[in-house]
Design an enzyme around this catalytic site. Structure first.
Site, PDB file in Angstrom:
ATOM      1  N   ARG A 101      36.098  34.256  27.083  1.00 40.68           N
ATOM      2  CA  ARG A 101      36.075  33.128  28.030  1.00 40.68           C
ATOM      3  C   ARG A 101      37.067  32.102  27.489  1.00 40.68           C
ATOM      4  NH1 ARG A 101      31.060  30.098  30.956  1.00 40.68           N
ATOM      5  NH2 ARG A 101      31.265  32.042  32.119  1.00 40.68           N
ATOM      6  N   HIS A 128      37.236  34.807  37.561  1.00 43.85           N
ATOM      7  CA  HIS A 128      35.922  35.118  36.983  1.00 43.85           C
ATOM      8  C   HIS A 128      35.470  36.456  37.590  1.00 43.85           C
ATOM      9  CE1 HIS A 128      32.301  34.524  34.912  1.00 43.85           C
ATOM     10  NE2 HIS A 128      31.770  33.509  35.555  1.00 43.85           N
ATOM     11  N   GLN A 131      31.748  37.702  37.645  1.00 43.40           N
ATOM     12  CA  GLN A 131      30.938  36.956  38.599  1.00 43.40           C
ATOM     13  C   GLN A 131      31.106  37.536  40.010  1.00 43.40           C
ATOM     14  OE1 GLN A 131      28.949  33.937  37.996  1.00 43.40           O
ATOM     15  NE2 GLN A 131      28.225  34.654  39.961  1.00 43.40           N
ATOM     16  N   ASP A 221      30.221  26.254  44.738  1.00 50.18           N
ATOM     17  CA  ASP A 221      30.306  26.097  43.277  1.00 50.18           C
ATOM     18  C   ASP A 221      30.529  24.610  43.018  1.00 50.18           C
ATOM     19  OD1 ASP A 221      30.689  26.505  40.546  1.00 50.18           O
ATOM     20  OD2 ASP A 221      32.690  27.415  40.742  1.00 50.18           O
ATOM     21  N   CYS A 261      27.237  30.490  41.887  1.00 53.02           N
ATOM     22  CA  CYS A 261      27.407  31.180  40.601  1.00 53.02           C
ATOM     23  C   CYS A 261      26.573  30.531  39.505  1.00 53.02           C
ATOM     24  CB  CYS A 261      28.881  31.206  40.209  1.00 53.02           C
ATOM     25  SG  CYS A 261      29.615  29.560  40.175  1.00 53.02           S
TER      26      CYS A 261
HETATM   27  N1   CP Z   1      28.094  31.745  36.272  1.00 49.53           N
HETATM   28  C1   CP Z   1      28.423  31.730  34.974  1.00 49.53           C
HETATM   29  O1   CP Z   1      29.408  32.302  34.543  1.00 49.53           O
HETATM   30  O2   CP Z   1      27.557  31.030  34.185  1.00 49.53           O
HETATM   31  P1   CP Z   1      27.786  30.634  32.672  1.00 49.53           P
HETATM   32  O3   CP Z   1      28.888  29.598  32.639  1.00 49.53           O
HETATM   33  O4   CP Z   1      26.463  30.066  32.233  1.00 49.53           O
HETATM   34  O5   CP Z   1      28.162  31.856  31.893  1.00 49.53           O
HETATM   35  N1  NVA Z   2      34.029  27.033  38.509  1.00 46.18           N
HETATM   36  C1  NVA Z   2      33.076  26.902  37.421  1.00 46.18           C
HETATM   37  C2  NVA Z   2      32.336  28.189  37.243  1.00 46.18           C
HETATM   38  C3  NVA Z   2      31.312  28.180  36.153  1.00 46.18           C
HETATM   39  C4  NVA Z   2      30.637  29.500  36.001  1.00 46.18           C
HETATM   40  C5  NVA Z   2      33.807  26.504  36.156  1.00 46.18           C
HETATM   41  O1  NVA Z   2      34.890  27.069  35.894  1.00 46.18           O
HETATM   42  O2  NVA Z   2      33.333  25.635  35.445  1.00 46.18           O
END
Ligand code: CP
Ligand code: NVA
Length: 305
Positions: A101, A128, A131, A221, A261
């Site tokens: 990540r 992502h 997801q 989101d 998400c």
């Molecule tokens: N939706 C998602 O990726 O959640 P986290 O940021 O908690 O991993």
């Molecule tokens: N769009 C959000 C998704 C988190 C899972 C972010 O990048 O923070």
């Protein structure tokens, strides 16, 4: 070496294969069976941003499959003690798969470029994929099929929605986005989705009611993603008309599910009423992160399913 850096690394057929493995593993898990398809395999997780779902779903999933995982903390010195190339090459000598990540998509791409083991994107500023795969799997589970489904996105053209748009295109699901002026999808990207989709309807508007009309699922989101905290106040004003509330869900129609998400900012992009409604599938959706990532791991690491 195959990696999963973005949804378009997969073909439609491969997504169906991953979903089939995931469904099989989910049914077995529900029946109390945890098939050790990846015994002795090791997964390293490298996270530059916080996570609950992605980290836990990967770690729990790998444990169910008979493998093990390790979360690499700041002491591993990623990006600080040595070059990304040296880090990735050395780590690949010891583990079978690396989940990253990262703040910048280029970082995950850099790891994949040098790693000699599989690399999975656990979220970047651009995409992502895990997801989006879990989300389409959830839609399929809710309706029994993806045929004829329509996913409406209300909110930012961000990492999650970009991956969803491409995943919808590849799985034949119509995708309709409503974004505020100034926060639209890049037209070139939408054209890429249309090209990947072979006739799938991919549309963009500024009008949330138009986007949700006849939708199977309405998805939103946070308005400010991780790393955009400084824009929080401006975005809150700019996205004010894009809240998913009871009224907008009514406009979608009685069959529409609500998806997010997570984590959510209740009272901003979505109301409590919608989050906690009978048509909200947010918890099933989060649970499916684990089942589908188990499918991805089994598929990617080439074990027999
Ligand atoms: N939706 C998602 O990726 O959640 P986290 O940021 O908690 O991993
Ligand atoms: N769009 C959000 C998704 C988190 C899972 C972010 O990048 O923070």
């Amino acid at each position: 070496m195959r990696h999963l850096l973005s949804v378009d690394n997969l073909t439609a057929k491969e997504i169906q294969r991953i979903f089939a493995i995931s469904e099989d593993l989910k049914q077995k898990f529900k029946a109390g069976v945890r098939e050790p398809l990846l015994p002795g395999r090791v997964m390293a997780l490298l996270f530059e941003k916080p996570s609950l779902r992605t980290r836990v779903s990967f770690e729990a999933g790998m444990t169910h499959l008979g493998g093990s995982s390790m979360m690499l903390g700041a002491d591993a010195g990623f990006g600080k003690r040595e070059s990304i190339a040296d880090f990735s090459r050395v780590l690949s000598e010891m583990v079978d798969v690396i989940v990253v990540r990262a703040k910048a998509h280029e970082t995950v791409a850099g790891v994949a470029q040098h790693a000699t083991c599989a690399v999975i994107n656990g979220l970047t500023d651009r995409s992502h994929p895990c997801q989006a795969l879990a989300d389409l799997f959830t839609v399929q589970e809710q309706f029994g099929t993806l045929e004829g489904a329509k996913l409406a996105w209300v909110g930012d053209a961000n990492n999650v929605s970009r991956s969803l748009a491409m995943a919808c295109a590849l799985t034949g699901v119509a995708f309709a986005a409503a974004t505020p002026p100034g926060y639209e999808f890049d037209e070139k990207f939408l054209d890429e989705c249309r090209a990947a989709g072979d006739g799938v309807e991919i549309t963009a508007t500024h009008d949330p009611r138009e986007a949700v009309d006849g939708a199977s699922a309405v998805y939103t989101d946070v308005w400010a993603s991780m790393g955009q905290e400084a824009e929080q106040a401006k975005r809150k004003a700019d996205f004010a008309d894009y809240q998913v509330n009871g009224e907008l869900m009514k406009a979608a129609g009685p069959a529409a599910r609500f998806m997010h998400c997570l984590p959510a900012r209740r009272g901003e992009e979505v109301t409590d009423e919608v989050m906690d409604s009978p048509y909200s599938v947010i918890v099933e959706q989060a649970g499916n992160r684990m089942h589908v990532q188990k499918g991805v791991l089994v598929w990617l690491l080439g074990a027999q399913a």
